[in-house]
Design a protein around this motif. Structure first.
Motif, PDB file in Angstrom:
ATOM      1  N   SER A  82       0.846  -1.188   0.000  1.00  0.00           N
ATOM      2  CA  SER A  82       0.000   0.000   0.000  1.00  0.00           C
ATOM      3  C   SER A  82       0.885   1.243   0.000  1.00  0.00           C
ATOM      4  N   SER A  83       0.241   2.388  -0.129  1.00  0.00           N
ATOM      5  CA  SER A  83       1.004   3.636  -0.111  1.00  0.00           C
ATOM      6  C   SER A  83       1.622   3.878   1.261  1.00  0.00           C
ATOM      7  N   LEU A  84       1.005   3.365   2.322  1.00  0.00           N
ATOM      8  CA  LEU A  84       1.572   3.489   3.658  1.00  0.00           C
ATOM      9  C   LEU A  84       2.886   2.717   3.772  1.00  0.00           C
ATOM     10  N   ASP A  85       2.973   1.565   3.112  1.00  0.00           N
ATOM     11  CA  ASP A  85       4.222   0.787   3.110  1.00  0.00           C
ATOM     12  C   ASP A  85       5.357   1.582   2.493  1.00  0.00           C
ATOM     13  N   TYR A  86       5.079   2.227   1.381  1.00  0.00           N
ATOM     14  CA  TYR A  86       6.101   3.036   0.719  1.00  0.00           C
ATOM     15  C   TYR A  86       6.472   4.260   1.560  1.00  0.00           C
ATOM     16  N   MET A  87       5.481   4.841   2.224  1.00  0.00           N
ATOM     17  CA  MET A  87       5.743   6.003   3.052  1.00  0.00           C
ATOM     18  C   MET A  87       6.614   5.630   4.263  1.00  0.00           C
TER      19      MET A  87
END
Length: 154
Positions: free
Chosen positions: A30-35
Motif C-alpha cells: 500500500s502507499s503506507l508501506d512506501y511512506m
C-alpha cells in the motif's frame, strides 16, 4: 557513537514491528508501506548528517555498506560454489540464508525488494542504497557544518 549503525539497527526493529503488525498480504504493498520505507530511508540520511555534525570520519557511515557487501559477496560465492562446500544452502546450491540475511538486514526497503523481485536488482539496490543514503547525509552535514565553522572563525 555511530549514528548510522544505530539508526540502521533501529530501522530493522521499526520495520519488523510495522510489517508484522499490519494485516494483508506480504506482496500487496500500500502507499503506507512506501511512506514508512521512505521515512526510514530519511532516517539514514539524517544519521549520516549526525555523524558529520559530530565530526566523525567518513568511514563511520560506511560500516553498514561493508556488512551489506559482505552478505552480498557471500550470497554470490555460495550460490556459485555452494554445491561443493555450503552446508547452509538449500537445494541446487542456492545461497538462501545469505540472501535472506541481506533482505532482512535491509528490511526497511521491503517494498522496493518486492517491486524488484525476479531480477538481480532486488539484492543489488539495497547494497547501493546502504552506501548512497548515509553518504548523502554525511556530505550534507559536512557542507553545513563546515560553513558554520567558517562563519564563527571570522
Amino acid at each position: 557513537m555511530n549514528y548510522v549503525t544505530l539508526i540502521y539497527l533501529l530501522n530493522i526493529v521499526l520495520y519488523a514491528l510495522y510489517f508484522f503488525g499490519r494485516t494483508g498480504s506480504e506482496v500487496a504493498m500500500s502507499s503506507l508501506d512506501y511512506m514508512v520505507s521512505g521515512i526510514l530511508s530519511l532516517f539514514l540520511v539524517f544519521a549520516g548528517y549526525l555523524n558529520a555534525k559530530k565530526g566523525m570520519i567518513y568511514r563511520t557511515v560506511l560500516w553498514i555498506f561493508f556488512v551489506n557487501v559482505f552478505l552480498f559477496a557471500c550470497s554470490g560465492l555460495f550460490d556459485q560454489f555452494g554445491s561443493h562446500f555450503n552446508i547452509l544452502s538449500t537445494s541446487n546450491s542456492d545461497s538462501f540464508l545469505f540472501s535472506l540475511a541481506l533482505i532482512v538486514y535491509n528490511g526497511y526497503l521491503f517494498p522496493l525488494t518486492i517491486i524488484l523481485d525476479g531480477s538481480g536488482l532486488a539484492l543489488i539496490v539495497p547494497v547501493l542504497l546502504s552506501f548512497i543514503l548515509p553518504s548523502l547525509g554525511y556530505l550534507i552535514g559536512k557542507k553545513l557544518h563546515h560553513n558554520k565553522q567558517n562563519s564563527t572563525d571570522i
